[in-house]
Design a protein around this motif. Structure first.
Motif, short mmCIF file in Angstrom:
data_model
loop_
_atom_site.label_atom_id
_atom_site.label_comp_id
_atom_site.label_asym_id
_atom_site.label_seq_id
_atom_site.Cartn_x
_atom_site.Cartn_y
_atom_site.Cartn_z
N ALA A 194 73.92 51.96 -30.37
CA ALA A 194 74.52 53.15 -30.63
C ALA A 194 74.24 54.40 -30.28
N THR A 195 72.79 54.58 -30.36
CA THR A 195 72.30 55.86 -29.72
C THR A 195 72.55 56.18 -28.50
N ALA A 196 72.29 55.01 -27.47
CA ALA A 196 72.61 55.17 -26.22
C ALA A 196 73.83 55.59 -25.70
N ILE A 197 75.17 55.09 -26.54
CA ILE A 197 76.42 55.30 -26.11
C ILE A 197 76.54 56.96 -26.44
N ALA A 198 75.95 57.43 -27.73
CA ALA A 198 76.03 58.44 -28.16
C ALA A 198 75.50 59.75 -27.52
N GLU A 199 74.33 59.44 -26.75
CA GLU A 199 73.81 60.15 -25.72
C GLU A 199 74.56 60.51 -24.54
#
Length: 451
Positions: A194-199
């Motif tokens: 989730a965090t990787a996509i958001a970045e």
């Protein structure tokens, strides 16, 4: 009263409030991850995310000079009316961000398992932490380039666009966390994805916002990648970034020690410390709002060589910065139970967090001077003093305080750890305050800084 009325309070507030809102959303990435895992997983996954995030946080903290250095150099260049120099500073920082990001992605397959073998004993926690870190590493190049763009905005006196960027990242992260962790049950791997996509989505937005805000001359300067100004400023950038790297490395070593020490005390203490650290970070990012305001204002005034205006900018940021620290301390004092309940429903972890929350209650107020002075010294280019005072705080206060607790106070080991960390943050503010007074007494704010 007349002197107070002449301070640039409105300018400081207009810069601070978007930074406060934006900064508070930054630790929400960790808070959301922790909350999802605390309710839909177990202490093993919470601990794994805490350890895995330590590696990613190390990269982001140690490369934080990409944001802070860009803000300081760009702000002083714009204050002096040198737009081409400001663009060249940002270009060099962007090139450095790409190089560091590429190196991190290449080296991760060897480095991460080695680091985890030091931070945690063999077992499920370590395996999950390695998986989490590998997934998150895919977003490092995007996050580093976003730091550079945010640094430009703050140096230009614009804290609203960085707010839009971090808000978007966190909203996307929240939605994907609910889907991946709460819905699909992916645990630590879901939180990392989730965090990787958001970045990456955050970087796309940052580029669009920067291009739309840039003037035609600035856009034209960006296209001149082979100009003399771009080739000749690396020594200045390296000098400032070296100081910032050393300063941040020491700070991060202390934070990493807190996490690693908790891992040795058992999974419940590790998970509880992870929750308490998230609360500490939430307060620190909120307090950084006026530090960012001070950073943006003082960099401009130093660029204009207006020392009286520089001191007025510092004063306009100081009182609100301390007040915000006091508000966070009061909030944690009266509502620590609900904060912990939001982050976990595991009885053992909740009991451990309740036992040690008292140290976190006082951290925001005790750290207010340190956060404010960070912004002042960054904006003025006094990065060498930042590195020196950070080393003094760690070696002369944190280490002796921890050893004294373990050897003589005979307190529980986790209490000793948090006591030393509190004193360390107090020392940071005191040492920087002494440095500020010394430079002011010598009348040397325009001398000896990295220009």
């Amino acid at each position: 009263m007349t002197a107070l009325a002449q301070l640039p309070h409105r300018r400081a507030f207009s810069l601070a409030w978007p930074a406060i809102v934006g900064n508070v959303t930054v630790p929400l990435v960790g808070l959301v991850d922790t909350a999802m895992l605390g309710h839909y997983s177990d202490a093993t996954n919470i601990g794994a995310v805490a350890l895995g995030a330590t590696v990613l946080s190390a990269i982001m903290w140690l490369t934080g000079f990409l944001r802070t250095g860009t803000t300081s150099l760009v702000g002083r260049a714009l204050g002096a009316g040198r737009d081409d120099a400001a663009v060249a500073h940002a270009q060099r920082a962007a090139m450095l961000a790409v190089a560091i990001g590429a190196g991190a992605v290449i080296l991760q397959w060897v480095a991460i398992p080695g680091i985890m073998s030091v931070l945690a004993p063999a077992g499920e926690v370590r395996d999950l932490a390695i998986q989490y870190a590998w997934i998150r590493m895919a977003s490092v190049p995007a996050a580093l380039l976003t730091l550079v763009i945010s640094g430009w905005f703050v140096g230009a006196g614009d804290t609203r666009r960085p707010l839009a960027i971090v808000a978007t990242v966190n909203v996307v992260n929240l939605g994907l966390d609910v889907a991946f962790v709460g819905g699909l049950g992916w645990g630590a791997a879901g939180a990392a994805s989730a965090t990787a996509i958001a970045e990456w989505l955050g970087l796309a937005l940052a580029v669009v916002l920067w291009w739309r805000a840039a003037s035609s001359p600035v856009r034209a300067a960006v296209r001149r990648w082979r100009g003399r100004g771009l080739r000749s400023g690396w020594r200045r950038l390296a000098a400032m970034n070296t100081d910032l790297f050393v300063r941040t490395a020491i700070l991060y070593a202390v934070l990493t020690f807190v996490t690693a020490y908790g891992a040795r005390l058992g999974p419940d203490i590790l998970a509880a410390n992870a929750i308490l650290m998230q609360l500490m970070l939430l307060a620190s990012y909120g307090q950084d709002g006026y530090a960012h305001a001070a950073e943006a204002m003082v960099s401009r005034e130093i660029g204009r060589r207006d020392v009286p205006a520089f001191h007025r900018a510092v004063a306009a940021s100081a009182l609100p910065a301390v007040a915000i620290g006091a508000v966070f301390s009061l909030l944690y004092l009266v509502a620590s139970g609900p904060f912990i309940a939001v982050l976990t429903s595991l009885p053992e972890v909740t009991a451990a967090a309740d036992e040690y929350i008292g140290w976190v209650v006082w951290l925001p107020l005790a750290s207010s001077l340190a956060y404010l002075c960070d912004g002042v010294f960054l904006g003025s280019g006094r990065t060498r003093a930042m590195a020196v005072t950070m080393a003094e705080s760690a070696l002369l206060v944190f280490v002796p305080a921890l050893l004294a607790g373990l050897w003589w106070i005979d307190d529980a080991r986790n209490h000793d750890l948090w006591r030393a960390f509190l004193l360390f943050n107090v020392a940071r503010g005191v040492f920087l305050g002494i440095a500020y007074a010394r430079i002011t007494r010598r009348g040397a704010w325009l001398q000896g800084a990295h220009a």
